[in-house]
Design a protein around this motif. Structure first.
Motif, PDB file in Angstrom:
ATOM      1  N   GLU A  27     -53.046  43.364 -31.180  1.00 56.38           N
ATOM      2  CA  GLU A  27     -53.280  43.830 -29.988  1.00 56.38           C
ATOM      3  C   GLU A  27     -52.057  44.685 -29.589  1.00 56.38           C
ATOM      4  OE1 GLU A  27     -54.736  41.347 -26.862  1.00 56.38           O
ATOM      5  OE2 GLU A  27     -55.833  40.093 -28.423  1.00 56.38           O
ATOM      6  N   LEU A  28     -50.829  44.125 -29.956  1.00 60.96           N
ATOM      7  CA  LEU A  28     -49.563  44.895 -29.541  1.00 60.96           C
ATOM      8  C   LEU A  28     -49.369  46.133 -30.152  1.00 60.96           C
ATOM      9  CD1 LEU A  28     -46.835  42.127 -28.992  1.00 60.96           C
ATOM     10  CD2 LEU A  28     -47.651  43.719 -27.329  1.00 60.96           C
ATOM     11  N   LEU A  29     -49.735  46.189 -31.529  1.00 55.56           N
ATOM     12  CA  LEU A  29     -49.700  47.099 -32.541  1.00 55.56           C
ATOM     13  C   LEU A  29     -50.568  48.018 -32.230  1.00 55.56           C
ATOM     14  CD1 LEU A  29     -48.203  48.386 -34.928  1.00 55.56           C
ATOM     15  CD2 LEU A  29     -49.943  47.446 -36.396  1.00 55.56           C
ATOM     16  N   GLN A  35     -50.088  54.123 -27.061  1.00 53.03           N
ATOM     17  CA  GLN A  35     -48.953  54.709 -26.338  1.00 53.03           C
ATOM     18  C   GLN A  35     -48.403  55.766 -27.063  1.00 53.03           C
ATOM     19  OE1 GLN A  35     -46.647  51.340 -25.159  1.00 53.03           O
ATOM     20  NE2 GLN A  35     -47.845  51.256 -23.312  1.00 53.03           N
ATOM     21  N   THR A  36     -48.024  55.387 -28.364  1.00 51.05           N
ATOM     22  CA  THR A  36     -47.359  56.592 -29.127  1.00 51.05           C
ATOM     23  C   THR A  36     -48.181  57.827 -29.431  1.00 51.05           C
ATOM     24  OG1 THR A  36     -46.348  54.866 -30.574  1.00 51.05           O
ATOM     25  CG2 THR A  36     -46.536  57.156 -31.533  1.00 51.05           C
ATOM     26  N   GLU A  40     -47.232  61.383 -27.967  1.00 48.24           N
ATOM     27  CA  GLU A  40     -47.174  62.649 -28.874  1.00 48.24           C
ATOM     28  C   GLU A  40     -48.132  63.769 -28.370  1.00 48.24           C
ATOM     29  OE1 GLU A  40     -48.794  61.083 -32.405  1.00 48.24           O
ATOM     30  OE2 GLU A  40     -46.629  60.438 -33.094  1.00 48.24           O
ATOM     31  N   LYS A  41     -49.039  63.327 -27.385  1.00 46.11           N
ATOM     32  CA  LYS A  41     -49.989  64.445 -26.703  1.00 46.11           C
ATOM     33  C   LYS A  41     -49.214  64.946 -25.537  1.00 46.11           C
ATOM     34  CE  LYS A  41     -54.520  62.589 -27.929  1.00 46.11           C
ATOM     35  NZ  LYS A  41     -55.941  61.850 -27.391  1.00 46.11           N
ATOM     36  N   GLN A  42     -48.786  64.326 -24.638  1.00 47.16           N
ATOM     37  CA  GLN A  42     -47.882  64.709 -23.734  1.00 47.16           C
ATOM     38  C   GLN A  42     -46.748  65.430 -24.095  1.00 47.16           C
ATOM     39  OE1 GLN A  42     -46.456  61.093 -21.972  1.00 47.16           O
ATOM     40  NE2 GLN A  42     -48.159  61.192 -20.207  1.00 47.16           N
ATOM     41  N   THR A  43     -46.037  65.222 -25.354  1.00 45.05           N
ATOM     42  CA  THR A  43     -45.013  65.857 -25.769  1.00 45.05           C
ATOM     43  C   THR A  43     -45.055  67.366 -26.412  1.00 45.05           C
ATOM     44  OG1 THR A  43     -43.784  64.025 -26.558  1.00 45.05           O
ATOM     45  CG2 THR A  43     -43.201  65.976 -27.361  1.00 45.05           C
ATOM     46  N   LYS A  44     -46.422  67.377 -26.867  1.00 45.61           N
ATOM     47  CA  LYS A  44     -47.107  68.536 -27.444  1.00 45.61           C
ATOM     48  C   LYS A  44     -47.524  69.661 -26.305  1.00 45.61           C
ATOM     49  CE  LYS A  44     -48.811  67.128 -31.794  1.00 45.61           C
ATOM     50  NZ  LYS A  44     -50.004  66.785 -32.477  1.00 45.61           N
TER      51      LYS A  44
END
Length: 122
Positions: A27-29, A35-36, A40-44
């Motif tokens: 679940e954590l993974l 979140q990753t 990444e979407k926010q960064t793009k």
């Protein structure tokens, strides 16, 4: 046999804990993956926005330069026009001054003529 059963139960308990730990880790993974991906979407999106901002700034800077160039040309044109007007005014003043001089000379000649005519009548 009691020891064998308790050992077996202990192993089962450890196995259940390991399975629960593995499920929690999974679940954590999955949450970390989610979140990753969101990061990444926010960064793009931020990269696209930054590129658009830079593009707009470049366009605005170019527009300001062009406007400044146009304003400079307009000011130079106004300066030349003003200079021509000044030259025309100076020429008019010189002509008017010449005319005034001739008028004064004419008035003086008329007065002198009247004076001479009076003197000749006597």
């Amino acid at each position: 046999m009691n020891d064998g059963n308790s050992e077996l139960e202990l192993l089962r308990g450890i196995r259940q804990l390991q399975e629960r730990d593995n499920a929690l880790l999974a679940e954590l993974l999955a949450a970390l993956k989610h979140q990753t991906q969101a990061i990444e979407k926010q960064t793009k999106a931020m990269e696209r926005q930054s590129a658009q901002t830079v593009k707009l700034l470049v366009e605005q800077t170019q527009s300001i330069r062009e406007t400044s160039g146009q304003q400079k040309q307009a000011l130079e044109q106004q300066s030349r026009t003003f200079e021509r007007h000044l030259q025309a005014l100076e020429l008019r003043l010189a002509r008017q001054s010449g005319i005034e001089t001739w008028c004064l000379f004419g008035v003086f000649a008329v007065v002198a003529g009247i004076f001479i005519a009076r003197e000749l009548r006597r």
